[in-house]
Design a protein around this motif. Structure first.
Motif, PDB file in Angstrom:
ATOM      1  N   GLY B 229      -3.474   2.608  10.314  1.00 11.42           N
ATOM      2  CA  GLY B 229      -3.961   1.283  10.703  1.00 11.42           C
ATOM      3  C   GLY B 229      -3.407   0.156   9.864  1.00 11.42           C
ATOM      4  N   ASN B 230      -2.554   0.474   8.900  1.00  8.48           N
ATOM      5  CA  ASN B 230      -1.947  -0.585   8.085  1.00  8.48           C
ATOM      6  C   ASN B 230      -0.469  -0.756   8.380  1.00  8.48           C
ATOM      7  OD1 ASN B 230      -4.464  -0.767   6.997  1.00  8.48           O
ATOM      8  ND2 ASN B 230      -3.805  -0.682   4.855  1.00  8.48           N
ATOM      9  N   ASP B 231       0.014  -0.056   9.392  1.00 11.86           N
ATOM     10  CA  ASP B 231       1.438  -0.142   9.718  1.00 11.86           C
ATOM     11  C   ASP B 231       1.604  -0.734  11.130  1.00 11.86           C
ATOM     12  OD1 ASP B 231       4.064   0.290  10.563  1.00 11.86           O
ATOM     13  OD2 ASP B 231       4.270   2.111   9.358  1.00 11.86           O
ATOM     14  N   PRO B 232       2.022  -1.984  11.214  1.00 13.96           N
ATOM     15  CA  PRO B 232       2.075  -2.642  12.524  1.00 13.96           C
ATOM     16  C   PRO B 232       3.072  -1.999  13.481  1.00 13.96           C
ATOM     17  CG  PRO B 232       3.064  -4.030  10.832  1.00 13.96           C
ATOM     18  CD  PRO B 232       2.420  -2.882  10.122  1.00 13.96           C
ATOM     19  N   ARG B 281      -5.976   2.391  -4.558  1.00 13.75           N
ATOM     20  CA  ARG B 281      -5.030   3.110  -3.701  1.00 13.75           C
ATOM     21  C   ARG B 281      -4.773   2.335  -2.406  1.00 13.75           C
ATOM     22  NH1 ARG B 281      -7.712   7.583  -4.396  1.00 13.75           N
ATOM     23  NH2 ARG B 281      -8.685   7.706  -2.364  1.00 13.75           N
ATOM     24  N   TRP B 282      -5.860   1.810  -1.856  1.00 17.37           N
ATOM     25  CA  TRP B 282      -5.698   1.099  -0.583  1.00 17.37           C
ATOM     26  C   TRP B 282      -5.092  -0.294  -0.769  1.00 17.37           C
ATOM     27  CZ3 TRP B 282      -5.831   2.508   4.419  1.00 17.37           C
ATOM     28  CH2 TRP B 282      -6.346   3.793   4.703  1.00 17.37           C
ATOM     29  N   MET B 283      -5.417  -0.923  -1.882  1.00 15.43           N
ATOM     30  CA  MET B 283      -4.831  -2.257  -2.094  1.00 15.43           C
ATOM     31  C   MET B 283      -3.313  -2.149  -2.240  1.00 15.43           C
ATOM     32  SD  MET B 283      -7.229  -4.347  -1.670  1.00 15.43           S
ATOM     33  CE  MET B 283      -8.227  -3.226  -0.722  1.00 15.43           C
ATOM     34  N   ALA B 284      -2.860  -0.989  -2.710  1.00 11.17           N
ATOM     35  CA  ALA B 284      -1.414  -0.766  -2.804  1.00 11.17           C
ATOM     36  C   ALA B 284      -0.805  -0.570  -1.410  1.00 11.17           C
ATOM     37  CB  ALA B 284      -1.126   0.448  -3.676  1.00 11.17           C
ATOM     38  N   ASP B 289       2.038  -6.794   2.631  1.00 15.08           N
ATOM     39  CA  ASP B 289       3.002  -6.497   1.557  1.00 15.08           C
ATOM     40  C   ASP B 289       3.968  -5.399   1.996  1.00 15.08           C
ATOM     41  OD1 ASP B 289       1.619  -8.316   0.094  1.00 15.08           O
ATOM     42  OD2 ASP B 289       0.613  -6.851  -1.207  1.00 15.08           O
ATOM     43  N   LEU B 290       3.396  -4.342   2.571  1.00 15.70           N
ATOM     44  CA  LEU B 290       4.242  -3.222   2.988  1.00 15.70           C
ATOM     45  C   LEU B 290       5.250  -3.655   4.053  1.00 15.70           C
ATOM     46  CD1 LEU B 290       1.728  -0.208   3.266  1.00 15.70           C
ATOM     47  CD2 LEU B 290       3.383  -0.681   1.440  1.00 15.70           C
ATOM     48  N   TYR B 291       4.777  -4.440   4.986  1.00 15.60           N
ATOM     49  CA  TYR B 291       5.654  -4.814   6.093  1.00 15.60           C
ATOM     50  C   TYR B 291       6.750  -5.774   5.642  1.00 15.60           C
ATOM     51  CZ  TYR B 291       6.907  -5.053  11.009  1.00 15.60           C
ATOM     52  OH  TYR B 291       7.561  -4.925  12.204  1.00 15.60           O
TER      53      TYR B 291
END
Lengths: 323, 348
Positions: B229-232, B281-284, B289-291
């Protein structure tokens, strides 16, 4: 005019509207193949097909929720809840969602839907299949509330409810399904929010709803033999409420009685009593009297149930003795 | 006893990936990035305005969960329906609802999208097919099914997308809606945003199965779908696949997207009940930021991304100012729009 039963008038009203408007769809438990547990919808599946007349699982939230979602996107669904007591299982959808969504969205969403349900006592079904719950619906802003007493009104008011752009709770009375009456030929549509004077008299006004209407009329005949001439008003629609017909009658008779099948507290008659007390206090010749079911859940045994509901005898005695 | 789902570990990547399209065009990627940034900046501003006591009542922010709204919003057809929850700012905005209208609604102003009558938990923009935000857990699932039923009967090709939280999977309406949707083969996609906590309680500690939505899918004959759910990109691909399936008449889907709130459940909740290492862990794994990192790796230029950031910040600033400039609603509005005639007349 044709003579129809109250239950046949349900099917006639639905058929009339489904014929006229192909966005009218019906859903509910056992309504299609079985024709309804009260046999109020037989023949509609055959006539309109399985897409427009559709059986559902026993899932009252899904039934009412689906009706809501469909109503906001172009259909005019008519959902059946088998017994009005079951509205407790989907009261969130009815009272929180359906009733409030137009307001909360400032009018963006319109919900033209009807929830039909079998209401009321007289079938010895006990406390969870016999309630008169129209006052629950009446207490929630955003719902219209209709409860017909005759076959003609079943057809005409059901048609009006389906055509209405607001959600309507349509309470059919179980003990009236077998009763018969004349229904106008051809298209028949009544107007919501118009009460009907069923009997004219100058001494007292009796307001009644659904199955209490014929009882009030019977009591009025007995009272007339005793020289007390009553007007009987069939309220028909609690929201919108035709207060003018009631106020006009009480202005001339100066006495008001309500006959309510619901338990005592917060019954629909309490609102009417309050309005009349506020607006016609100095026209009244005596206290407003509410004749209701006592504040109890309904018992099952025939002898108990019969004595719990307002009877013709109780209506007659209450009015006679207060005069 | 250890609840089957008590772990809040991120599942193996192989379990939540595999949906991202092999190739994604440049415009789509930039649009996914832009949507997430817009939602992030909006929600941060909403939070700031709470702290200034300009937003009254409660509010549930999507900070950290923006990728779900962005991925689905990007994949949906313009006339597909959205149904969302009280945590619905992102899902409403992503359909195109005006930022000013939404911000003004949070501030209780007359230029609010609901004229001040609905507030944070009921955002709706019918002109953008955002069919409402529903504040009673689970209620909107059968309602979304109903919109899908209507779309099917009207043969409109529309799909209804229904977003909900992990807590919804234990309420009756969830199960009633899924059963009906499958039995009637409705074009509806149910999307569970599993942020691991209902309000304060970990979903795993009160749920019979580890994955509250995905593990229920088989009970309704549906495919088990668990997605990052954090990867668009994954969400966009997942949404595209199941939207198309529903549009083709192949029925509903139930998707579980694993994500995490950056903050508490609502305005009043600092979220202190979550273990530090889990939060860390989740804030990382912050979706933006990842995208951004991925886009830079793919050769997008930092200036071009910065320009998106500043453009969206300007839009949020503008919306904030326009919302603040709005007047309090006229009290005459109180008795309007109860009924379809525009008023509230219940008697003659």
């Amino acid at each position: 005019m044709a003579e129809l039963s109250y239950r046949d008038a349900v099917a006639a009203g639905l058929a009339q509207e489904m014929e006229r408007d192909d966005t009218v769809y019906m859903i509910g438990e056992d309504i299609a193949a079985a024709g309804g547990v009260f046999k109020a919808t037989p023949g509609l599946l055959e006539r309109f097909g399985p897409r427009r007349v559709r059986d559902t699982p026993i899932s009252e939230e899904a039934i009412t929720g689906a009706a809501m979602g469909a109503a906001m996107t172009g259909l005019r669904p008519v959902a059946e809840l088998m017994f009005s007591d079951f509205i407790a299982t989907c009261w969130d959808i009815i009272a929180n969602q359906i009733a409030k969504t137009r307001y909360m969205t400032d009018g963006q969403i319109t919900l033209p839907l009807v929830i039909r349900t079998a209401n009321g006592a007289g079938s010895r079904f006990g406390a969870q299949h016999s309630q008169s719950l129209e006052n629950w619906a009446m207490a929630v802003p955003g719902l219209k509330v209709v409860a017909p007493s005759t076959p003609a009104d079943v057809k005409g008011l059901l048609a009006a409810s389906i055509r209405d752009d607001d959600p309507v709770m349509f309470f059919e009375h179980k003990s009236l399904y077998a009763t018969k009456g004349d229904v106008p030929d051809g298209e028949h549509v009544e107007e919501l929010g118009v009460a009907k004077v069923r009997r004219e008299g100058s001494d007292a006004t009796i307001v009644a709803l659904a199955a209490m209407v014929p009882r009030a009329l019977d009591a009025a005949e007995r009272l007339a033999a005793d020289g007390i001439d009553c007007t009987v008003i069939d309220v028909r629609s609690l929201v919108p409420l035709d207060t003018q017909t009631i106020l006009g009658s009480v202005r001339s008779t100066s006495r008001l009685y309500t006959v309510e099948e619901n338990p005592r507290l917060c019954g629909w008659g309490a609102e009417i009593a309050s309005i009349v007390a506020e607006e016609l206090f100095y026209d009244l010749d005596g206290p407003i009297v509410r004749i209701t079911t006592p504040h109890v859940p309904l018992p099952a045994a025939d002898a108990l149930e019969d004595a719990t509901l307002p009877t013709v005898e109780r209506i007659y005695q209450t009015i006679k003795n207060s005069d | 006893m250890t609840g089957a789902g008590e772990t809040t570990e991120v599942p193996a990547q192989s379990e939540v990936t595999g949906y991202a399209p092999a190739e994604l065009d440049r415009t789509t990627r930039l649009e996914l990035y832009r949507k997430m940034v817009a939602l992030r900046l909006f929600e941060q501003r909403a939070y700031d305005l709470f702290l200034q006591n300009l937003v009254k009542g409660t509010s549930h922010l999507s900070l950290g969960q923006e990728a779900v709204a962005a991925g689905f919003g990007q994949a949906m057809r313009a006339d597909d329906y959205t149904f969302c929850t009280y945590r619905g700012h992102a899902h409403t905005l992503v359909r195109g609802a005006s930022m000013t209208g939404v911000m003004a609604e949070l501030l209780g102003r007359s230029n609010g999208i609901l004229g001040g009558k609905g507030g944070s938990m009921h955002l709706t923009s019918v002109e953008h097919y955002a069919m409402g935000s529903y504040a009673i857990v689970g209620a909107h699932m059968p309602i979304a099914a109903g919109a899908a039923w209507s779309a099917m009967e009207r043969d409109s090709g529309q799909v209804a997308v229904c977003f909900f939280g992990d807590g919804t999977t234990n309420i009756g309406a969830f199960h009633e809606a899924l059963n009906l949707a499958v039995v009637w083969k409705l074009p509806v996609v149910f999307v569970c945003e599993n942020n691991l906590y209902m309000e304060y309680t970990p979903i795993g500690s009160v749920t019979a199965v580890p994955s509250p939505a995905a593990d229920r899918a088989s009970a309704y004959g549906l495919e088990r779908v668990l997605v990052d759910g954090n990867d668009p990109d994954e969400l966009y691909g997942c949404a595209s696949r199941f939207l198309e399936r529903a549009r083709d008449g192949d029925g509903p889907a139930l998707i579980e997207a694993l994500t995490y709130r950056k903050g508490g459940h609502s305005r009043a909740d600092p979220g202190k009940y979550r273990p530090d290492d889990e939060v860390e862990r989740w804030m990382a794994r912050d979706p933006i930021d990842l995208y951004r990192g991925r886009l830079l790796e793919l050769g997008f230029g930092a200036p071009e991304l910065d320009e998106i950031d500043s453009g969206e910040l300007a839009a949020v600033d503008r919306a904030t100012q326009e919302a603040k400039d709005g007047q309090a609603p006229d009290v005459g509005a109180i008795e309007t729009q109860v009924f379809a005639d525009g008023g509230n007349a219940w008697r003659n």
